[in-house]
Design a protein around this motif. Structure first.
Motif, PDB file in Angstrom:
ATOM      1  N   ALA A 242      65.216 -51.218  -3.639  1.00 41.15           N
ATOM      2  CA  ALA A 242      65.965 -51.989  -2.634  1.00 41.15           C
ATOM      3  C   ALA A 242      65.327 -53.349  -2.369  1.00 41.15           C
ATOM      4  O   ALA A 242      65.937 -54.218  -1.750  1.00 41.15           O
ATOM      5  CB  ALA A 242      66.047 -51.197  -1.335  1.00 41.15           C
ATOM      6  N   CYS A 243      64.103 -53.550  -2.838  1.00 40.99           N
ATOM      7  CA  CYS A 243      63.387 -54.805  -2.561  1.00 40.99           C
ATOM      8  C   CYS A 243      63.860 -55.914  -3.501  1.00 40.99           C
ATOM      9  O   CYS A 243      63.956 -55.713  -4.713  1.00 40.99           O
ATOM     10  CB  CYS A 243      61.886 -54.584  -2.735  1.00 40.99           C
ATOM     11  N   ARG A 244      64.125 -57.075  -2.935  1.00 40.35           N
ATOM     12  CA  ARG A 244      64.685 -58.170  -3.734  1.00 40.35           C
ATOM     13  C   ARG A 244      63.737 -58.720  -4.802  1.00 40.35           C
ATOM     14  O   ARG A 244      64.164 -59.403  -5.727  1.00 40.35           O
ATOM     15  CB  ARG A 244      65.183 -59.302  -2.841  1.00 40.35           C
ATOM     16  N   TYR A 245      62.450 -58.444  -4.681  1.00 41.73           N
ATOM     17  CA  TYR A 245      61.490 -58.986  -5.657  1.00 41.73           C
ATOM     18  C   TYR A 245      61.329 -58.109  -6.901  1.00 41.73           C
ATOM     19  O   TYR A 245      60.695 -58.508  -7.863  1.00 41.73           O
ATOM     20  CB  TYR A 245      60.119 -59.186  -5.006  1.00 41.73           C
ATOM     21  N   VAL A 246      61.884 -56.893  -6.848  1.00 42.73           N
ATOM     22  CA  VAL A 246      61.672 -55.945  -7.942  1.00 42.73           C
ATOM     23  C   VAL A 246      62.893 -55.888  -8.853  1.00 42.73           C
ATOM     24  O   VAL A 246      64.017 -55.745  -8.387  1.00 42.73           O
ATOM     25  CB  VAL A 246      61.374 -54.535  -7.369  1.00 42.73           C
ATOM     26  N   SER A 247      62.660 -56.002 -10.166  1.00 41.03           N
ATOM     27  CA  SER A 247      63.776 -55.949 -11.118  1.00 41.03           C
ATOM     28  C   SER A 247      63.980 -54.567 -11.708  1.00 41.03           C
ATOM     29  O   SER A 247      65.089 -54.182 -12.051  1.00 41.03           O
ATOM     30  CB  SER A 247      63.534 -56.932 -12.262  1.00 41.03           C
ATOM     31  N   GLU A 248      62.889 -53.823 -11.881  1.00 37.95           N
ATOM     32  CA  GLU A 248      62.990 -52.527 -12.549  1.00 37.95           C
ATOM     33  C   GLU A 248      61.882 -51.603 -12.055  1.00 37.95           C
ATOM     34  O   GLU A 248      60.826 -52.066 -11.624  1.00 37.95           O
ATOM     35  CB  GLU A 248      62.867 -52.750 -14.064  1.00 37.95           C
ATOM     36  N   VAL A 249      62.155 -50.300 -12.111  1.00 40.44           N
ATOM     37  CA  VAL A 249      61.162 -49.312 -11.679  1.00 40.44           C
ATOM     38  C   VAL A 249      60.935 -48.307 -12.807  1.00 40.44           C
ATOM     39  O   VAL A 249      61.882 -47.860 -13.444  1.00 40.44           O
ATOM     40  CB  VAL A 249      61.642 -48.575 -10.403  1.00 40.44           C
ATOM     41  N   VAL A 250      59.657 -47.982 -13.045  1.00 41.51           N
ATOM     42  CA  VAL A 250      59.338 -46.901 -13.985  1.00 41.51           C
ATOM     43  C   VAL A 250      59.048 -45.673 -13.137  1.00 41.51           C
ATOM     44  O   VAL A 250      58.089 -45.647 -12.363  1.00 41.51           O
ATOM     45  CB  VAL A 250      58.104 -47.243 -14.851  1.00 41.51           C
ATOM     46  N   ILE A 251      59.910 -44.675 -13.248  1.00 41.09           N
ATOM     47  CA  ILE A 251      59.797 -43.484 -12.402  1.00 41.09           C
ATOM     48  C   ILE A 251      58.799 -42.514 -13.030  1.00 41.09           C
ATOM     49  O   ILE A 251      59.048 -41.964 -14.101  1.00 41.09           O
ATOM     50  CB  ILE A 251      61.177 -42.813 -12.243  1.00 41.09           C
ATOM     51  N   GLY A 252      57.659 -42.346 -12.372  1.00 38.81           N
ATOM     52  CA  GLY A 252      56.613 -41.480 -12.926  1.00 38.81           C
ATOM     53  C   GLY A 252      55.810 -42.198 -13.987  1.00 38.81           C
ATOM     54  O   GLY A 252      55.626 -41.704 -15.097  1.00 38.81           O
ATOM     55  N   ALA A 253      55.342 -43.395 -13.649  1.00 39.91           N
ATOM     56  CA  ALA A 253      54.542 -44.191 -14.597  1.00 39.91           C
ATOM     57  C   ALA A 253      53.182 -43.532 -14.815  1.00 39.91           C
ATOM     58  O   ALA A 253      52.643 -42.908 -13.907  1.00 39.91           O
ATOM     59  CB  ALA A 253      54.339 -45.600 -14.039  1.00 39.91           C
ATOM     60  N   PRO A 254      52.611 -43.689 -16.033  1.00 44.71           N
ATOM     61  CA  PRO A 254      51.282 -43.120 -16.260  1.00 44.71           C
ATOM     62  C   PRO A 254      50.257 -43.844 -15.383  1.00 44.71           C
ATOM     63  O   PRO A 254      50.432 -45.022 -15.079  1.00 44.71           O
ATOM     64  CB  PRO A 254      51.018 -43.401 -17.741  1.00 44.71           C
ATOM     65  N   TYR A 255      49.212 -43.118 -14.970  1.00 50.02           N
ATOM     66  CA  TYR A 255      48.212 -43.731 -14.082  1.00 50.02           C
ATOM     67  C   TYR A 255      47.451 -44.838 -14.806  1.00 50.02           C
ATOM     68  O   TYR A 255      47.208 -45.897 -14.241  1.00 50.02           O
ATOM     69  CB  TYR A 255      47.249 -42.665 -13.555  1.00 50.02           C
ATOM     70  N   ALA A 256      47.113 -44.603 -16.076  1.00 51.99           N
ATOM     71  CA  ALA A 256      46.433 -45.653 -16.848  1.00 51.99           C
ATOM     72  C   ALA A 256      47.485 -46.562 -17.468  1.00 51.99           C
ATOM     73  O   ALA A 256      48.475 -46.093 -18.029  1.00 51.99           O
ATOM     74  CB  ALA A 256      45.574 -45.020 -17.934  1.00 51.99           C
ATOM     75  N   VAL A 257      47.284 -47.871 -17.335  1.00 53.01           N
ATOM     76  CA  VAL A 257      48.218 -48.831 -17.916  1.00 53.01           C
ATOM     77  C   VAL A 257      47.871 -48.966 -19.403  1.00 53.01           C
ATOM     78  O   VAL A 257      46.920 -49.653 -19.776  1.00 53.01           O
ATOM     79  CB  VAL A 257      48.135 -50.181 -17.181  1.00 53.01           C
ATOM     80  N   THR A 258      48.623 -48.268 -20.234  1.00 54.71           N
ATOM     81  CA  THR A 258      48.279 -48.148 -21.649  1.00 54.71           C
ATOM     82  C   THR A 258      48.835 -49.282 -22.504  1.00 54.71           C
ATOM     83  O   THR A 258      49.742 -50.013 -22.089  1.00 54.71           O
ATOM     84  CB  THR A 258      48.876 -46.836 -22.208  1.00 54.71           C
ATOM     85  N   ALA A 259      48.298 -49.379 -23.729  1.00 61.17           N
ATOM     86  CA  ALA A 259      48.793 -50.355 -24.702  1.00 61.17           C
ATOM     87  C   ALA A 259      50.280 -50.094 -24.980  1.00 61.17           C
ATOM     88  O   ALA A 259      51.086 -51.033 -25.049  1.00 61.17           O
ATOM     89  CB  ALA A 259      47.985 -50.247 -25.993  1.00 61.17           C
ATOM     90  N   ASP A 260      50.633 -48.817 -25.099  1.00 59.59           N
ATOM     91  CA  ASP A 260      52.039 -48.439 -25.340  1.00 59.59           C
ATOM     92  C   ASP A 260      52.961 -49.010 -24.276  1.00 59.59           C
ATOM     93  O   ASP A 260      54.001 -49.585 -24.579  1.00 59.59           O
ATOM     94  CB  ASP A 260      52.192 -46.906 -25.304  1.00 59.59           C
ATOM     95  N   LEU A 261      52.565 -48.820 -23.032  1.00 61.32           N
ATOM     96  CA  LEU A 261      53.388 -49.280 -21.920  1.00 61.32           C
ATOM     97  C   LEU A 261      53.528 -50.803 -21.950  1.00 61.32           C
ATOM     98  O   LEU A 261      54.631 -51.350 -21.831  1.00 61.32           O
ATOM     99  CB  LEU A 261      52.774 -48.823 -20.595  1.00 61.32           C
ATOM    100  N   LEU A 262      52.405 -51.487 -22.151  1.00 59.37           N
ATOM    101  CA  LEU A 262      52.421 -52.963 -22.170  1.00 59.37           C
ATOM    102  C   LEU A 262      53.299 -53.489 -23.304  1.00 59.37           C
ATOM    103  O   LEU A 262      54.059 -54.436 -23.117  1.00 59.37           O
ATOM    104  CB  LEU A 262      50.991 -53.500 -22.300  1.00 59.37           C
ATOM    105  N   ASP A 263      53.212 -52.854 -24.467  1.00 66.20           N
ATOM    106  CA  ASP A 263      54.002 -53.304 -25.622  1.00 66.20           C
ATOM    107  C   ASP A 263      55.485 -52.984 -25.432  1.00 66.20           C
ATOM    108  O   ASP A 263      56.346 -53.800 -25.707  1.00 66.20           O
ATOM    109  CB  ASP A 263      53.499 -52.640 -26.917  1.00 66.20           C
ATOM    110  N   HIS A 264      55.735 -51.781 -24.939  1.00 65.78           N
ATOM    111  CA  HIS A 264      57.116 -51.337 -24.767  1.00 65.78           C
ATOM    112  C   HIS A 264      57.898 -52.274 -23.841  1.00 65.78           C
ATOM    113  O   HIS A 264      59.033 -52.635 -24.129  1.00 65.78           O
ATOM    114  CB  HIS A 264      57.134 -49.909 -24.194  1.00 65.78           C
TER     115      HIS A 264
END
Length: 347
Positions: A242-264
Protein backbone atom coordinates in the motif's frame (compact mmCIF):
# COMPACT_ATOMS: atom_id res chain seq x y z
CA UNK A 1 -3.83 -2.59 5.70
CA UNK A 2 -7.53 -2.50 6.63
CA UNK A 3 -7.41 1.28 6.44
CA UNK A 4 -5.43 1.10 3.18
CA UNK A 5 -8.04 -1.20 1.70
CA UNK A 6 -10.73 1.28 2.63
CA UNK A 7 -8.79 4.11 0.97
CA UNK A 8 -8.22 1.96 -2.13
CA UNK A 9 -11.97 1.35 -2.43
CA UNK A 10 -12.75 5.02 -1.85
CA UNK A 11 -10.27 6.16 -4.52
CA UNK A 12 -11.91 3.81 -7.03
CA UNK A 13 -15.24 5.59 -6.51
CA UNK A 14 -13.94 8.91 -7.81
CA UNK A 15 -11.01 10.81 -9.33
CA UNK A 16 -9.33 12.50 -6.40
CA UNK A 17 -9.14 11.34 -2.82
CA UNK A 18 -8.79 13.70 0.13
CA UNK A 19 -8.41 11.99 3.49
CA UNK A 20 -9.42 13.82 6.64
CA UNK A 21 -7.25 12.90 9.61
CA UNK A 22 -8.33 13.80 13.16
CA UNK A 23 -6.16 15.46 15.77
CA UNK A 24 -5.04 13.58 18.88
CA UNK A 25 -7.37 15.73 20.98
CA UNK A 26 -10.41 14.86 18.87
CA UNK A 27 -9.64 11.11 18.98
CA UNK A 28 -8.97 11.10 22.72
CA UNK A 29 -12.34 12.79 23.25
CA UNK A 30 -14.43 10.35 21.20
CA UNK A 31 -12.49 7.09 21.23
CA UNK A 32 -9.66 7.03 23.73
CA UNK A 33 -5.90 7.58 23.36
CA UNK A 34 -4.51 7.28 19.81
CA UNK A 35 -1.54 4.94 19.31
CA UNK A 36 0.29 7.35 16.98
CA UNK A 37 0.65 11.12 17.25
CA UNK A 38 -1.23 13.25 14.72
CA UNK A 39 2.03 14.15 12.94
CA UNK A 40 2.86 10.46 12.57
CA UNK A 41 -0.63 9.75 11.30
CA UNK A 42 -0.58 12.60 8.77
CA UNK A 43 2.67 11.26 7.35
CA UNK A 44 1.47 7.69 7.32
CA UNK A 45 -1.77 8.43 5.46
CA UNK A 46 0.06 10.63 2.95
CA UNK A 47 2.37 7.69 2.16
CA UNK A 48 -0.50 5.45 1.05
CA UNK A 49 -0.56 5.28 -2.71
CA UNK A 50 -4.28 5.89 -3.25
CA UNK A 51 -4.28 9.17 -1.30
CA UNK A 52 -4.05 12.40 -3.29
CA UNK A 53 -4.17 14.83 -0.39
CA UNK A 54 -4.78 14.90 3.34
CA UNK A 55 -6.90 17.29 5.36
CA UNK A 56 -5.14 17.61 8.73
CA UNK A 57 -7.25 18.29 11.81
CA UNK A 58 -10.48 17.06 10.23
CA UNK A 59 -13.50 17.32 12.55
CA UNK A 60 -14.74 14.04 14.04
CA UNK A 61 -18.22 14.66 12.69
CA UNK A 62 -18.20 15.07 8.92
CA UNK A 63 -20.48 17.93 7.90
CA UNK A 64 -21.57 19.31 4.54
CA UNK A 65 -19.50 22.38 5.38
CA UNK A 66 -16.36 20.21 5.49
CA UNK A 67 -17.21 18.55 2.17
CA UNK A 68 -17.77 21.95 0.55
CA UNK A 69 -14.58 23.39 2.03
CA UNK A 70 -12.56 20.77 0.13
CA UNK A 71 -14.95 20.78 -2.90
CA UNK A 72 -15.81 17.12 -2.39
CA UNK A 73 -18.80 15.56 -4.09
CA UNK A 74 -19.28 12.95 -1.39
CA UNK A 75 -17.55 11.22 1.47
CA UNK A 76 -16.83 7.53 1.97
CA UNK A 77 -16.77 5.43 5.10
CA UNK A 78 -16.63 1.73 5.92
CA UNK A 79 -19.79 -0.26 6.59
CA UNK A 80 -19.22 -0.14 10.34
CA UNK A 81 -20.83 2.49 12.50
CA UNK A 82 -18.93 5.41 14.03
CA UNK A 83 -20.49 7.19 16.91
CA UNK A 84 -19.75 10.41 18.73
CA UNK A 85 -19.12 10.42 22.44
CA UNK A 86 -22.87 10.82 23.01
CA UNK A 87 -23.78 7.91 20.70
CA UNK A 88 -24.85 9.78 17.53
CA UNK A 89 -24.00 8.55 14.02
CA UNK A 90 -21.14 10.83 12.88
CA UNK A 91 -22.30 10.65 9.24
CA UNK A 92 -25.96 11.53 9.76
CA UNK A 93 -25.84 14.93 8.04
CA UNK A 94 -24.04 13.81 4.88
CA UNK A 95 -26.19 10.66 4.63
CA UNK A 96 -29.38 12.76 4.73
CA UNK A 97 -27.99 15.01 1.99
CA UNK A 98 -27.19 12.01 -0.22
CA UNK A 99 -23.46 12.75 -0.19
CA UNK A 100 -22.32 9.54 1.46
CA UNK A 101 -20.97 6.30 0.00
CA UNK A 102 -19.98 3.13 1.76
CA UNK A 103 -17.15 0.68 1.24
CA UNK A 104 -16.63 -2.82 2.61
CA UNK A 105 -14.73 -3.28 5.84
CA UNK A 106 -11.74 -5.64 5.60
CA UNK A 107 -12.60 -8.85 7.41
CA UNK A 108 -10.15 -10.09 9.96
CA UNK A 109 -8.42 -6.93 11.07
CA UNK A 110 -9.10 -4.00 13.32
CA UNK A 111 -6.97 -1.67 15.37
CA UNK A 112 -8.57 -3.34 18.35
CA UNK A 113 -7.37 -6.76 17.27
CA UNK A 114 -3.81 -5.56 16.59
CA UNK A 115 -3.69 -3.83 19.96
CA UNK A 116 -4.79 -7.10 21.53
CA UNK A 117 -1.99 -8.98 19.82
CA UNK A 118 0.55 -6.46 21.08
CA UNK A 119 -0.63 -6.78 24.64
CA UNK A 120 0.21 -10.42 24.38
CA UNK A 121 3.98 -10.48 24.10
CA UNK A 122 4.53 -14.21 24.58
CA UNK A 123 5.78 -16.73 22.06
CA UNK A 124 2.41 -18.43 21.83
CA UNK A 125 1.33 -17.68 18.33
CA UNK A 126 4.53 -19.03 16.77
CA UNK A 127 4.56 -22.32 18.60
CA UNK A 128 2.28 -25.26 18.04
CA UNK A 129 0.26 -24.77 21.19
CA UNK A 130 -3.33 -24.81 20.07
CA UNK A 131 -4.94 -23.73 23.27
CA UNK A 132 -2.81 -21.13 24.93
CA UNK A 133 -4.73 -19.86 27.93
CA UNK A 134 -3.15 -16.41 27.93
CA UNK A 135 -4.11 -15.98 24.34
CA UNK A 136 -7.64 -17.20 24.98
CA UNK A 137 -7.95 -14.72 27.82
CA UNK A 138 -6.70 -11.93 25.60
CA UNK A 139 -9.12 -12.59 22.76
CA UNK A 140 -11.91 -12.67 25.29
CA UNK A 141 -10.78 -9.33 26.68
CA UNK A 142 -10.40 -7.67 23.37
CA UNK A 143 -12.90 -9.13 20.99
CA UNK A 144 -15.81 -9.23 23.33
CA UNK A 145 -17.06 -6.38 25.37
CA UNK A 146 -19.43 -6.26 28.28
CA UNK A 147 -21.98 -8.72 26.86
CA UNK A 148 -22.53 -10.18 23.45
CA UNK A 149 -20.33 -9.64 20.45
CA UNK A 150 -20.22 -6.67 18.13
CA UNK A 151 -19.64 -7.60 14.49
CA UNK A 152 -17.40 -4.54 14.10
CA UNK A 153 -14.96 -5.06 16.92
CA UNK A 154 -14.78 -8.84 17.15
CA UNK A 155 -11.54 -10.70 16.60
CA UNK A 156 -11.65 -12.70 13.39
CA UNK A 157 -9.19 -14.23 11.00
CA UNK A 158 -7.80 -12.33 8.01
CA UNK A 159 -8.00 -14.50 4.90
CA UNK A 160 -5.56 -13.61 2.16
CA UNK A 161 -6.56 -14.08 -1.46
CA UNK A 162 -4.63 -13.61 -4.69
CA UNK A 163 -7.33 -11.12 -5.70
CA UNK A 164 -6.53 -8.86 -2.74
CA UNK A 165 -2.81 -8.92 -3.55
CA UNK A 166 -3.59 -7.99 -7.16
CA UNK A 167 -5.77 -5.10 -6.00
CA UNK A 168 -2.93 -3.77 -3.84
CA UNK A 169 -0.05 -4.41 -6.26
CA UNK A 170 1.02 -1.74 -8.74
CA UNK A 171 1.69 -4.32 -11.44
CA UNK A 172 4.43 -2.10 -12.90
CA UNK A 173 7.50 -3.81 -14.34
CA UNK A 174 10.87 -2.06 -13.98
CA UNK A 175 11.53 0.18 -17.01
CA UNK A 176 14.86 0.76 -18.81
CA UNK A 177 16.75 3.41 -16.87
CA UNK A 178 15.16 2.46 -13.53
CA UNK A 179 17.43 1.97 -10.54
CA UNK A 180 16.35 -1.32 -8.98
CA UNK A 181 16.77 -1.07 -5.23
CA UNK A 182 16.30 -4.00 -2.87
CA UNK A 183 15.40 -3.66 0.81
CA UNK A 184 14.52 -6.50 3.17
CA UNK A 185 13.03 -6.93 6.61
CA UNK A 186 10.00 -7.83 8.68
CA UNK A 187 8.16 -4.54 8.07
CA UNK A 188 5.98 -5.52 11.00
CA UNK A 189 3.11 -3.17 12.02
CA UNK A 190 4.03 -1.06 8.99
CA UNK A 191 4.64 2.37 10.52
CA UNK A 192 6.16 5.84 10.07
CA UNK A 193 9.69 4.58 10.74
CA UNK A 194 9.33 2.28 7.73
CA UNK A 195 7.83 5.07 5.64
CA UNK A 196 10.69 7.44 6.51
CA UNK A 197 13.22 4.76 5.54
CA UNK A 198 11.50 3.94 2.23
CA UNK A 199 11.13 7.61 1.38
CA UNK A 200 14.89 8.15 1.95
CA UNK A 201 15.68 5.11 -0.21
CA UNK A 202 13.30 6.42 -2.87
CA UNK A 203 15.26 9.69 -2.98
CA UNK A 204 18.53 7.88 -3.79
CA UNK A 205 17.71 7.58 -7.49
CA UNK A 206 16.19 9.56 -10.32
CA UNK A 207 13.89 6.67 -11.26
CA UNK A 208 13.75 4.28 -8.29
CA UNK A 209 12.08 0.87 -8.48
CA UNK A 210 11.97 -0.44 -4.93
CA UNK A 211 11.57 -4.14 -4.25
CA UNK A 212 10.83 -5.02 -0.61
CA UNK A 213 11.76 -8.52 0.55
CA UNK A 214 9.53 -9.70 3.40
CA UNK A 215 10.79 -12.50 5.62
CA UNK A 216 8.49 -15.36 6.59
CA UNK A 217 7.02 -15.33 10.12
CA UNK A 218 9.33 -18.09 11.40
CA UNK A 219 12.40 -16.21 10.16
CA UNK A 220 11.28 -12.98 11.82
CA UNK A 221 10.61 -14.88 15.01
CA UNK A 222 14.14 -16.33 14.87
CA UNK A 223 15.83 -12.92 14.84
CA UNK A 224 13.27 -10.85 16.76
CA UNK A 225 12.10 -13.43 19.31
CA UNK A 226 9.18 -12.92 21.71
CA UNK A 227 5.86 -12.76 19.92
CA UNK A 228 7.16 -11.20 16.72
CA UNK A 229 5.97 -10.73 14.08
CA UNK A 230 2.71 -9.29 15.31
CA UNK A 231 1.29 -9.26 11.80
CA UNK A 232 1.64 -12.40 9.70
CA UNK A 233 3.30 -12.49 6.28
CA UNK A 234 -0.01 -11.92 4.44
CA UNK A 235 -0.87 -8.87 6.50
CA UNK A 236 2.64 -7.47 6.14
CA UNK A 237 2.53 -7.99 2.36
CA UNK A 238 -0.56 -5.82 1.95
CA UNK A 239 0.73 -3.15 4.33
CA UNK A 240 3.97 -2.74 2.36
CA UNK A 241 2.25 -2.88 -1.05
CA UNK A 242 0.00 0.00 0.00
CA UNK A 243 3.03 2.30 0.36
CA UNK A 244 3.59 4.64 -2.57
CA UNK A 245 7.38 4.17 -2.51
CA UNK A 246 7.27 0.40 -3.05
CA UNK A 247 6.97 -1.13 -6.52
CA UNK A 248 7.15 -4.83 -5.74
CA UNK A 249 7.21 -7.23 -2.80
CA UNK A 250 8.98 -10.58 -2.48
CA UNK A 251 6.75 -12.66 -0.21
CA UNK A 252 8.97 -14.81 2.00
CA UNK A 253 12.33 -13.47 0.85
CA UNK A 254 15.44 -15.43 1.90
CA UNK A 255 17.19 -13.95 4.94
CA UNK A 256 20.55 -13.83 3.16
CA UNK A 257 20.60 -11.57 0.11
CA UNK A 258 22.03 -14.08 -2.36
CA UNK A 259 23.72 -13.75 -5.75
CA UNK A 260 20.69 -15.54 -7.25
CA UNK A 261 18.29 -12.98 -5.87
CA UNK A 262 20.42 -10.01 -6.99
CA UNK A 263 20.79 -11.42 -10.51
CA UNK A 264 17.18 -12.49 -10.84
CA UNK A 265 15.82 -9.02 -10.04
CA UNK A 266 18.79 -7.18 -11.66
CA UNK A 267 19.37 -5.28 -8.43
CA UNK A 268 21.53 -2.14 -8.64
CA UNK A 269 21.52 -1.22 -4.97
CA UNK A 270 20.76 -2.92 -1.65
CA UNK A 271 19.79 -0.73 1.31
CA UNK A 272 19.38 -1.36 5.01
CA UNK A 273 18.36 0.98 7.83
CA UNK A 274 20.36 1.72 10.96
CA UNK A 275 18.87 -1.16 12.95
CA UNK A 276 21.08 -4.07 13.94
CA UNK A 277 21.59 -6.86 11.40
CA UNK A 278 21.31 -10.23 13.12
CA UNK A 279 23.63 -12.88 11.58
CA UNK A 280 22.10 -15.72 9.56
CA UNK A 281 21.55 -19.17 11.17
CA UNK A 282 25.12 -20.20 10.29
CA UNK A 283 26.56 -17.01 11.74
CA UNK A 284 27.25 -15.38 8.36
CA UNK A 285 26.42 -11.80 7.33
CA UNK A 286 23.18 -11.82 5.29
CA UNK A 287 24.49 -8.81 3.32
CA UNK A 288 27.86 -10.37 2.43
CA UNK A 289 27.11 -10.70 -1.31
CA UNK A 290 25.87 -7.12 -1.93
CA UNK A 291 28.86 -5.85 0.11
CA UNK A 292 31.27 -7.87 -2.08
CA UNK A 293 29.64 -6.35 -5.16
CA UNK A 294 29.96 -2.85 -3.65
CA UNK A 295 26.22 -2.20 -3.94
CA UNK A 296 25.32 -2.13 -0.25
CA UNK A 297 24.29 1.12 1.42
CA UNK A 298 23.17 2.03 4.93
CA UNK A 299 20.32 4.55 4.98
CA UNK A 300 19.46 6.61 8.02
CA UNK A 301 15.71 7.20 8.09
CA UNK A 302 16.08 9.94 10.69
CA UNK A 303 13.28 8.27 12.63
CA UNK A 304 13.69 6.37 15.87
CA UNK A 305 10.28 4.73 15.71
CA UNK A 306 10.45 0.92 15.77
CA UNK A 307 7.89 -1.84 16.10
CA UNK A 308 9.22 -2.38 19.66
CA UNK A 309 8.48 1.23 20.59
CA UNK A 310 4.92 0.97 19.32
CA UNK A 311 4.39 -2.14 21.41
CA UNK A 312 5.79 -0.29 24.43
CA UNK A 313 3.36 2.59 23.87
CA UNK A 314 0.50 0.12 23.81
CA UNK A 315 1.59 -1.69 26.94
CA UNK A 316 2.09 1.60 28.75
CA UNK A 317 -1.48 2.61 27.95
CA UNK A 318 -2.80 -0.91 28.37
CA UNK A 319 -5.55 -0.08 30.81
CA UNK A 320 -6.75 2.89 28.79
CA UNK A 321 -6.86 0.76 25.65
CA UNK A 322 -8.77 -2.03 27.34
CA UNK A 323 -11.29 0.50 28.65
CA UNK A 324 -11.48 2.13 25.20
CA UNK A 325 -12.22 -1.17 23.47
CA UNK A 326 -14.89 -2.17 25.93
CA UNK A 327 -16.56 1.23 25.77
CA UNK A 328 -16.57 1.13 21.97
CA UNK A 329 -18.09 -2.33 22.03
CA UNK A 330 -20.81 -1.27 24.49
CA UNK A 331 -21.80 1.68 22.25
CA UNK A 332 -21.93 -0.56 19.17
CA UNK A 333 -24.05 -3.15 20.94
CA UNK A 334 -26.48 -0.44 22.09
CA UNK A 335 -26.91 0.69 18.48
CA UNK A 336 -27.42 -2.88 17.26
CA UNK A 337 -30.04 -3.38 19.96
CA UNK A 338 -31.83 -0.15 18.93
CA UNK A 339 -31.71 -1.21 15.27
CA UNK A 340 -33.18 -4.59 16.20
CA UNK A 341 -36.01 -2.93 18.14
CA UNK A 342 -36.82 -0.64 15.22
CA UNK A 343 -37.01 -3.70 12.94
CA UNK A 344 -39.38 -5.41 15.37
CA UNK A 345 -41.61 -2.34 15.56
CA UNK A 346 -41.85 -2.28 11.76
CA UNK A 347 -43.18 -5.84 11.70
Amino acid sequence: YGHSNQLRQARAMGDYLIVGVHTDEEIAKHKGPPVFTQEERYKMVQAIKWVDEIAPGAPYVTTLETLDKYSCDFCVHGDDITLTIDGKDTYEEVKTAGRYRECKRTQGVSTTDLVGRMLLMTKAHHSNIDEDLDYRKHTDNFGKGPKGHSPWTGVSQFLQTSQKIIQFASGKEPQPGDTIIYVAGAFDLFHVGHVDFLEKVHQLAEKPYIIAGLHFDQEVNRYKGKNYPIMNIHERTLSVLACRYVSEVVIGAPYAVTADLLDHFRVTLVCHGMTEVVPDKDGSDPYEEPKLRGIFQLVDSGSNLTTDLIVQRIIKNRLEFEARNQKKEAKELAVLEAMRRLEEQKH
